[in-house]
Structures are given as C-alpha cells and as structure tokens.
Design an enzyme around this catalytic site. Sequence first.
Site, mmCIF file in Angstrom:
data_model
loop_
_atom_site.group_PDB
_atom_site.id
_atom_site.type_symbol
_atom_site.label_atom_id
_atom_site.label_comp_id
_atom_site.label_asym_id
_atom_site.label_seq_id
_atom_site.Cartn_x
_atom_site.Cartn_y
_atom_site.Cartn_z
ATOM 1 N N ASN A 62 -4.496 -14.933 3.003
ATOM 2 C CA ASN A 62 -4.565 -14.979 1.542
ATOM 3 C C ASN A 62 -4.052 -16.313 1.017
ATOM 4 O O ASN A 62 -4.208 -16.630 -0.149
ATOM 5 C CB ASN A 62 -3.750 -13.838 0.918
ATOM 6 C CG ASN A 62 -2.282 -13.904 1.294
ATOM 7 O OD1 ASN A 62 -1.943 -13.970 2.466
ATOM 8 N ND2 ASN A 62 -1.417 -13.897 0.306
ATOM 9 N N CYS A 114 2.715 -13.254 -4.239
ATOM 10 C CA CYS A 114 3.642 -12.210 -3.774
ATOM 11 C C CYS A 114 4.975 -12.783 -3.329
ATOM 12 O O CYS A 114 5.947 -12.055 -3.182
ATOM 13 C CB CYS A 114 3.012 -11.417 -2.631
ATOM 14 S SG CYS A 114 1.492 -10.615 -3.117
HETATM 15 N N1 PMP Z 1 -2.474 -8.173 1.442
HETATM 16 C C1 PMP Z 1 -2.876 -9.338 0.930
HETATM 17 C C2 PMP Z 1 -3.546 -10.332 1.814
HETATM 18 C C3 PMP Z 1 -2.674 -9.614 -0.432
HETATM 19 O O1 PMP Z 1 -3.060 -10.788 -0.947
HETATM 20 C C4 PMP Z 1 -2.046 -8.624 -1.257
HETATM 21 C C5 PMP Z 1 -1.787 -8.887 -2.712
HETATM 22 N N2 PMP Z 1 -2.965 -8.959 -3.467
HETATM 23 C C6 PMP Z 1 -1.667 -7.411 -0.660
HETATM 24 C C7 PMP Z 1 -1.895 -7.233 0.687
HETATM 25 C C8 PMP Z 1 -1.019 -6.329 -1.471
HETATM 26 O O2 PMP Z 1 -1.956 -5.725 -2.300
HETATM 27 P P1 PMP Z 1 -1.565 -4.756 -3.504
HETATM 28 O O3 PMP Z 1 -1.019 -5.641 -4.577
HETATM 29 O O4 PMP Z 1 -2.852 -4.060 -3.851
HETATM 30 O O5 PMP Z 1 -0.544 -3.786 -3.027
#
Ligand code: PMP
Length: 387
Positions: free
Chosen positions: A151, A325
């Site tokens: 990501n 994140c």
């Molecule tokens: N995995 C990846 C690669 C992410 O980029 C994200 C955040 N978009 C997540 C997991 C967690 O996803 P969520 O916010 O839907 O819990």
Amino acid sequence: MKQVYLDYQSAKPVDPRVVEGMFPYFNEKYGNPSALHSIGDEGTEALEESRGKIAQFINADEDEIIFTSGATEAINMGIIGYALRNQKKGNHIIISEVEHISIHNIAKHLERSGFEVSRVPVDQYGQVNIRKLEQRITDKTILISVGYASNEIGTIQPIREIGKLAEDRGIAFHSDAVAAEGLIPIDVKRDGVHLMALSSNDLYGPKGVGVLYMRKKYRINPIIIGGGQEQGLRSGSEDVPGIVGMKIAAEIMRKEMPKEVKRFAAYRDRMIKHILQEVPDSHLNGHPTERLASNTHVRFDGVEGESILLSFKDRGIAISTGSACTSKTLEPSHTLIATGLVHEEAHGSLQITTGRFNTDLDIDSVLEAVPEIIARLRRLSPIYKPK
Ligand code: PMP
C-alpha cells in the site's frame, strides 16, 4: 482554491452510483437478515445477492465470503482465527517485512501469546524472495501472510508462486489484498490464496465494510462471539446498506477496471518520467515494472517529506509521504527501511496515488509544482549538497 486529490491509497470517495444504490437500504428495505418476516427477507435477499456478486469478483464460492467491518477485522480473523484453530498443528507463522501495519501488530500480538513469527526480507524493490521464504518454513509453520501489493510503494508480490509454495507444503496462505483490489485482477483459485482480506472503500464503496475470503477446509476460530451471524464466525447484525454498497462497487469495478488501469498507468509513467528527468537527485522507490498502476513513489535527496507535503497543501494538492495508517508516528516507513533505505532517505519520500476521479489536469498541476517545490526546499536545506 480547487483541491486536487492524489492520495487515493489512503481513502477513496464513494462512487455516486454506489451511494444511490445504497439509499433504499437505510429506510425502505431496512430489515435485519436474521429476522424471519418479509421485511427481514428483503435484507436476506440483498445480503445473499451481494455475497454472490462479491464472490464472483474474486472467483470464490458464495459460502467462502464472510462480511466484516473492514479489512483490519478480516485480517485479524484470518490470521488470529486461523492461528488459534490450528495451534495444535504448529505455532509458527511467516509474514513479509513489507506487510501493512495491522499485520505487523497482529504478529507482535501472537508472539506475546506464544506463537513464533518469521519476517521474510524483501529486495531493494520491496519484493519477497521465494527462496528466502521457503528457507523459513519449518515443520511447525501453519500460516504464511504476504499481501498482494504494498500500500506504500506499490510493489506487486509474486502471489501465485507464494500460493503454490504454500499449497505444496500444506501451509495456509493469507493475503491482504486491499492495496491491489481494483488495480490487478484477483482470482483466489488461480492465485492459490486460502484466506484473504478485502475492503469496500478500495473499490469506491463505503468505509467500514470488508470481506474475509475463507476457502473451504481452511477454517478459523471466531474472535467475535455473539448471535452467530456469518457462519458463527463474525457475529453482529450485518451492515446491509454498506454490503450492498460494496457489491455495487465491485460490479462497477469488474466492468471498468481494465480501462481505468490503463489510464492510471499512463499518469504514473508520465509522472515518474517527468520527475526523474526534471528534478536532480530524485529516485524511484519500489519496483520499476511490477508496480500498481496508481502508484508513484519518489524520493528527493536533502529534503524532508513533511515539508514537501505542506508545500503541496499550500497549492491545494493533497498527496502523502506514506501510509495514512502510520502517519501519526514519527518513525520512518518500515516498508522503505525494509528496501534498504536509511532514515533520511525514507523521510525524503513522496507518495502520489491516483484514482477514478483524477484528470490529466491534476497530473499537470503536480508536474508543474514538483520541480519548483523541491528547488525551493533545497535552497533552504542545510543538508542538501548537489551530487
Ligand atoms: N491493509 C492495507 C494494505 C491497507 O491499506 C489498509 C487501510 N486502508 C488496511 C489493510 C486496513 O483496512 P481498513 O481500514 O478497512 O480496516
């Protein structure tokens, strides 16, 4: 000032077609799928139709789809739930060094509970080396977790090879597909994935909805206990409007992805070429070819990502220095460090991710801004020395 949005990896606007399709499920067809009357039946119908369509999107069977409140929950269920169910077979798990932060934190959590975790290194482009992965397998290994793509730097992993290795060795393979969904085709059967997390927002559906794909025979222990919804594996009333939203988003994506990906790849290639040509001492992070079409990730010697980001903000352009994140920590990106960069290099990086509603004009505005911003910041930088 018109805002230019180039941070699609951190959040995507919900497609207006999705919003429209969700509306009736808030106050007309509001039944709980667990209720047995006809209002409840409407909820059940919507839920099961969505399950079928989302299963089709990844070439799964309907009963292999478990709805969750997002990818984080699906990842927790897939990894912790599988580990708990299979701990008598073994207590060893393998992840890669470039996994999403949620997987690194789950790995630490499992270590505190008596599991052993190996972290496989990646090459300078962020790709997992299959041989190194294989070397870490022991007779205690029950699960391998490697995401489809990063990501952050957008590097695509050799998923089919990892899937085959896991299959040959009788080990379960979990993959976080969030960064890749909607950008590369996902086929769980062909790719050899047994457990997989998806998020709705990455398909331009609403946030707070996701899916755990769980192949038959790869059962998990529930970690959310309650009324027994979703095969008893994720109790709690299903979010029918959100799930319908994810279904519509997946349907649109299935039709539009090939064309959309071509457009993003053209944006990406234009940005990378222009930036590396126009800005001295600039470098590409991630893989030169095996990378997501939406991802441009570059670094500049002698400047700090935060100052670049703020300069873009002043011009009404929203970009990022890395994963949203982990943006609240001062630590450099674990992904960039895993590719061999030192702290200063990792801090001088910029992540531009494009999406459905970008136009050529958005790309023009970035390309116009980058050389000016970097030159100005370098003039102010006490550490920049041209090579
Ligand atoms: N995995 C990846 C690669 C992410 O980029 C994200 C955040 N978009 C997540 C997991 C967690 O996803 P969520 O916010 O839907 O819990």
